[in-house]
Design an enzyme around this catalytic site. Structure first.
Site, PDB file in Angstrom:
ATOM      1  N   TRP A 133    -143.658  -2.908 -51.404  1.00  0.00           N
ATOM      2  CA  TRP A 133    -142.782  -1.755 -51.651  1.00  0.00           C
ATOM      3  C   TRP A 133    -143.362  -0.472 -51.056  1.00  0.00           C
ATOM      4  O   TRP A 133    -143.444   0.569 -51.708  1.00  0.00           O
ATOM      5  CB  TRP A 133    -142.561  -1.535 -53.159  1.00  0.00           C
ATOM      6  CG  TRP A 133    -141.951  -2.710 -53.842  1.00  0.00           C
ATOM      7  CD1 TRP A 133    -140.990  -3.541 -53.339  1.00  0.00           C
ATOM      8  CD2 TRP A 133    -142.267  -3.204 -55.150  1.00  0.00           C
ATOM      9  NE1 TRP A 133    -140.679  -4.511 -54.261  1.00  0.00           N
ATOM     10  CE2 TRP A 133    -141.443  -4.332 -55.373  1.00  0.00           C
ATOM     11  CE3 TRP A 133    -143.159  -2.807 -56.145  1.00  0.00           C
ATOM     12  CZ2 TRP A 133    -141.492  -5.051 -56.548  1.00  0.00           C
ATOM     13  CZ3 TRP A 133    -143.202  -3.517 -57.327  1.00  0.00           C
ATOM     14  CH2 TRP A 133    -142.379  -4.631 -57.519  1.00  0.00           C
ATOM     15  N   CYS A 148    -150.509   3.099 -48.641  1.00  0.00           N
ATOM     16  CA  CYS A 148    -150.431   1.690 -49.026  1.00  0.00           C
ATOM     17  C   CYS A 148    -151.398   1.380 -50.157  1.00  0.00           C
ATOM     18  O   CYS A 148    -152.572   1.060 -49.914  1.00  0.00           O
ATOM     19  CB  CYS A 148    -150.739   0.807 -47.821  1.00  0.00           C
ATOM     20  SG  CYS A 148    -149.777   1.233 -46.363  1.00  0.00           S
ATOM     21  N   LEU A 149    -150.883   1.465 -51.377  1.00  0.00           N
ATOM     22  CA  LEU A 149    -151.708   1.192 -52.551  1.00  0.00           C
ATOM     23  C   LEU A 149    -151.177  -0.041 -53.298  1.00  0.00           C
ATOM     24  O   LEU A 149    -151.928  -0.983 -53.565  1.00  0.00           O
ATOM     25  CB  LEU A 149    -151.700   2.436 -53.470  1.00  0.00           C
ATOM     26  CG  LEU A 149    -152.463   2.348 -54.790  1.00  0.00           C
ATOM     27  CD1 LEU A 149    -153.964   2.176 -54.540  1.00  0.00           C
ATOM     28  CD2 LEU A 149    -152.237   3.617 -55.632  1.00  0.00           C
ATOM     29  N   THR A 193    -145.661   5.389 -62.836  1.00  0.00           N
ATOM     30  CA  THR A 193    -144.491   5.362 -63.728  1.00  0.00           C
ATOM     31  C   THR A 193    -144.658   6.458 -64.774  1.00  0.00           C
ATOM     32  O   THR A 193    -145.787   6.856 -65.107  1.00  0.00           O
ATOM     33  CB  THR A 193    -144.375   4.013 -64.479  1.00  0.00           C
ATOM     34  OG1 THR A 193    -145.522   3.886 -65.330  1.00  0.00           O
ATOM     35  CG2 THR A 193    -144.290   2.831 -63.532  1.00  0.00           C
ATOM     36  N   GLU A 221    -144.764   6.641 -57.746  1.00  0.00           N
ATOM     37  CA  GLU A 221    -145.847   7.652 -57.779  1.00  0.00           C
ATOM     38  C   GLU A 221    -146.489   7.737 -59.158  1.00  0.00           C
ATOM     39  O   GLU A 221    -146.823   8.819 -59.652  1.00  0.00           O
ATOM     40  CB  GLU A 221    -145.328   9.020 -57.347  1.00  0.00           C
ATOM     41  CG  GLU A 221    -145.414   9.204 -55.846  1.00  0.00           C
ATOM     42  CD  GLU A 221    -145.886  10.582 -55.417  1.00  0.00           C
ATOM     43  OE1 GLU A 221    -146.131  11.431 -56.294  1.00  0.00           O
ATOM     44  OE2 GLU A 221    -146.017  10.801 -54.216  1.00  0.00           O
ATOM     45  N   SER A 227    -150.839  -5.501 -58.299  1.00  0.00           N
ATOM     46  CA  SER A 227    -151.465  -4.219 -58.621  1.00  0.00           C
ATOM     47  C   SER A 227    -150.425  -3.105 -58.506  1.00  0.00           C
ATOM     48  O   SER A 227    -150.167  -2.591 -57.417  1.00  0.00           O
ATOM     49  CB  SER A 227    -152.638  -3.981 -57.654  1.00  0.00           C
ATOM     50  OG  SER A 227    -153.119  -2.672 -57.793  1.00  0.00           O
ATOM     51  N   ASP A 275    -144.330   6.171 -67.784  1.00  0.00           N
ATOM     52  CA  ASP A 275    -145.048   5.619 -68.929  1.00  0.00           C
ATOM     53  C   ASP A 275    -146.555   5.729 -68.731  1.00  0.00           C
ATOM     54  O   ASP A 275    -147.292   6.151 -69.611  1.00  0.00           O
ATOM     55  CB  ASP A 275    -144.654   4.148 -69.113  1.00  0.00           C
ATOM     56  CG  ASP A 275    -143.155   3.976 -69.037  1.00  0.00           C
ATOM     57  OD1 ASP A 275    -142.509   4.065 -70.078  1.00  0.00           O
ATOM     58  OD2 ASP A 275    -142.628   3.800 -67.911  1.00  0.00           O
TER      59      ASP A 275
END
Ligand code: MYA
Length: 631
Positions: A228, A194-195, A443, A441, A200, A445
């Protein structure tokens, strides 16, 4: 007196050193808050690194972590794995029903039971804590099977063990492992990582969830929400990242730092939202999590108070190779479906596999798959050999693998034409499932910027070390520095060691890799000299360096693996050699295109135009002009 050339080089050296000593954090560009979390030893280290990718940014081809291709399985591990691959494959063919899972948006109970019986929930949990104790390489091989059949199930399994409780295996105390791992390994309990929070996402250091130490010092009280979260609605045990107040030991000043906690749903005050409705990986549960005055005993701090950012990043670093492995399984499936169709379908009087347009698609798919698979096992092999610096390589494997898989699914659908678009062909679900892999995990980018800035920073650090060396003669320093760094030596890149180690059949592509590395080192040097510490703001340019490094690593991993096949006399060695030459030619062209753009005035103009266009579009909330009819 030094020659003009030497003086120029000295200035370059100074620029590198200045840039390195003042390179700002990624955070500064994304948020006002700067994370102060301790980083891994490797990111901080001033020592020379043998990371292949980091060295690429200095134009060097360091073969230590490239050849020979890691061969890390002992005979026991090999036979354990051999005994698992077939049953897992059979299970996914005969028991699991990916389409049904997708339609029901949940994993069927018989699949979950079967997976638990096979030990699939604790593949890498040490045997003493109830798991199968598999290595990263063994794990990679098994998730490759899962990736070929059902990415949704793969995510449920991966969110559980690749990230959900990975922090416990990496940073947990013996007591924490003993308490949590057995039930997690058996599948009795689910885990989640859970990050992410509403505000954020990529800026992981800016979490708002807060944990406050109680006056008695025995527990923390956590408040906040997470968004998410894979397995969020079903997890019993969660690794949760929250801000905590930490006293600076030197100054006594209080600071907010991220801390990782092991949170049980049963602690109270934990609730989850409904399962999110998603484009793909529908059978995996994704939900928001809310913490309201959740009391967490201090013993459940994971990895030390204030070290949570390091825990969060290293959990992700340690799991990324698994994505490349899983996606290489997915690509195998796409290529099998596409090639079967191409070989069987007749149009205009000939099999479509005989047409150039189809041949080029299939060759690219096969080459990209080979590179992804090679990277996955190269990275897992490095990790299993105890190499500590693999974060750049792992990040590249995730970015490359997710884009290569997307390419393969898309082209497979194209080759199958109308049939590819039909659900029953089985590619439509795969494509939906795949889309998220370029997003979560980290993006692609943000990961491109991550490994590129790491590389640019490393190039600077290496020169800084040289400048501090007892070698006081600047002329000698510069010539040694640039020779060693490969900077300014594009015409004669240091490929000797690589060519010595590679099978002679691969020499031409080895030379190409050497030249490519030289060009990349030169491009890094040019950009840093031009933009100095402002380089961090130059995402247009950094992205082009990222393409260079990523595709050079693809070439390198593929060469290393083909070398192994040639030496072992593998049945497919000749084919692999041709495939790798093809991959290297294609990759070198792409790298040259990207690095060439860095020197092009036209590209510079385009970059400036793109800034203006995007601003205008954003200010306008969409495209500016009305349609050509004016209606
Ligand atoms: S989980 C959520 C994913 N979220 C992210 O990945 C967040 C992305 N953001 C970041 O990674 C960071 O914020 C970035 C850092 C990179 C932007 N390793 O000030 P900083 C150090 C080691 O630059 P920031 C999900 O999606 C750095 O050196 N150290 O930080 C679930 C510095 O150290 P020091 C690192 O500006 C999906 C310090 O940290 C790293 O915030 C479910 C601060 O750095 C690193 N990587 O930018 C998937 N990065 O202070 C299921 C930074 O000492 C799994 N540092 O100088 C599926 C698995 C598949 C298998 C099976 C499938 C079939």
């Amino acid at each position: 007196m030094y020659s003009v050339q030497v003086l120029k080089k000295l200035n370059v050296l100074k620029s590198f050193i200045q840039v390195n000593s003042s390179i700002p954090r990624l955070t500064s560009r994304y948020a006002a808050t700067a994370s102060t979390a301790e980083s891994s030893k490797d990111a901080k280290s001033n020592e020379a690194s043998d990371s292949f990718v980091l060295n690429l940014f200095s134009g060097r081809v360091n073969t230590k972590q490239l050849t020979p291709f890691p061969s890390v399985l002992d005979s026991d591990q090999r036979s354990t794995l051999a005994g698992m691959v077939e049953p897992v494959d059979k299970f996914f063919q005969e028991v699991n029903n990916a389409d049904k899972n997708d339609a029901l948006e949940t994993i069927e109970p018989n699949t979950l039971t079967g997976l638990a019986e096979m030990g699939a929930f604790g593949l890498q949990v040490p045997i003493e804590y109830g798991g199968l104790g598999l290595s990263n390489t063994q794990y990679a091989r098994l998730v490759e099977v899962v990736g070929a059949y059902d990415l949704g199930v793969g995510i449920a399994l991966g969110a559980h063990q690749s990230i959900g409780f990975k922090g416990i295996t990496l940073y947990g105390t013996h007591e924490q492992k003993q308490k949590y791992l057995p039930d997690l390994a058996s599948g009795k309990k689910f885990a989640a990582y859970c990050l992410t929070e509403p505000s954020s996402g990529s800026d992981a250091g800016s979490v708002q969830t807060r944990a406050v130490l109680s006056p008695c010092g025995k527990h923390y009280k956590m408040n906040g929400s997470k968004l998410w979260i894979s397995n969020g609605g079903i997890a019993d045990v969660m690794t949760v990242f929250a801000k905590t107040e930490v006293k600076d030991e030197a100054t006594g000043a209080a600071k907010d730092k991220v801390t990782a906690f092991i949170v049980e749903r049963g602690f109270g005050g934990v609730s989850s939202g409904p399962p999110e409705k998603k484009m793909g990986i529908k059978c995996s549960n994704t939900a928001a999590l809310y913490f309201e005055d959740t009391e967490i005993p201090v013993e459940n701090v994971l990895g030390g108070v204030g070290n949570g950012f390091k825990v969060a990043m290293n959990v992700l670093n340690n799991g990324r190779f698994g994505m490349a492995a899983a996606l290489s399984g997915t690509m195998r499936l796409c290529i099998a479906k596409a090639s079967e169709h191409a070989a069987g379908r007749t149009q205009f009087g000939a099999k479509i596999s005989s047409y150039g347009a189809i041949q080029e698609k299939l060759a690219r798919m096969a080459a990209k798959h080979y590179a992804t698979e090679s990277m996955a096992y190269l990275v897992s092999g490095l990790m299993d050999s105890g190499v500590a610096e693999f974060q750049a390589e792992a990040a590249i494997s995730k970015v490359y693998g997710s884009e290569a898989a997307w390419y393969c699914a898309d082209e497979a659908i194209q080759i199958l034409g109308g049939m590819g678009y039909m659900r029953e062909t089985g590619l439509e679900r795969v494509m939906r499932d795949l889309r998220i892999f370029r997003i979560f995990e980290g993006t692609n980018d943000i990961l491109r910027l991550f490994f590129t800035l790491l590389g640019v920073q490393y190039a600077g650090k290496q020169l800084q070390q040289l400048a501090k060396s007892p070698l006081s003669n600047p002329s000698a320093l510069v010539s040694m520095g640039f020779r060693k760094m490969g900077l300014g030596s594009v015409a004669s890149p240091d490929t000797g060691a690589l060519l010595e180690r590679l099978h002679p059949e691969l020499k031409a592509s080895g030379e190409l890799l050497g030249q490519t590395a030289g060009h990349l080192g030169q491009a890094v040097q040019d950009i840093v000299v031009k933009h100095k510490k402002g380089v961090i703001e130059r995402q247009h340019e950094l992205n082009r360096l990222a393409e260079g490094a990523m595709h050079a690593y693809a070439m390198a991993a593929a060469l290393s693996r083909a070398d192994q096949s040639l030496r072992a006399g593998a049945a497919s060695a000749e084919y692999e050699t041709r495939l790798v030459h093809y991959l290297c030619n294609e990759s070198a062209d792409w790298i040259q295109y990207n690095l060439g753009q860095l020197k092009s005035n036209r590209t510079q103009t385009s970059i400036e135009l793109s800034k203006d266009i995007s601003k205008t579009v954003c200010d306008n909330g969409g495209v500016v002009q009305v349609n050509p009819l004016g209606l």
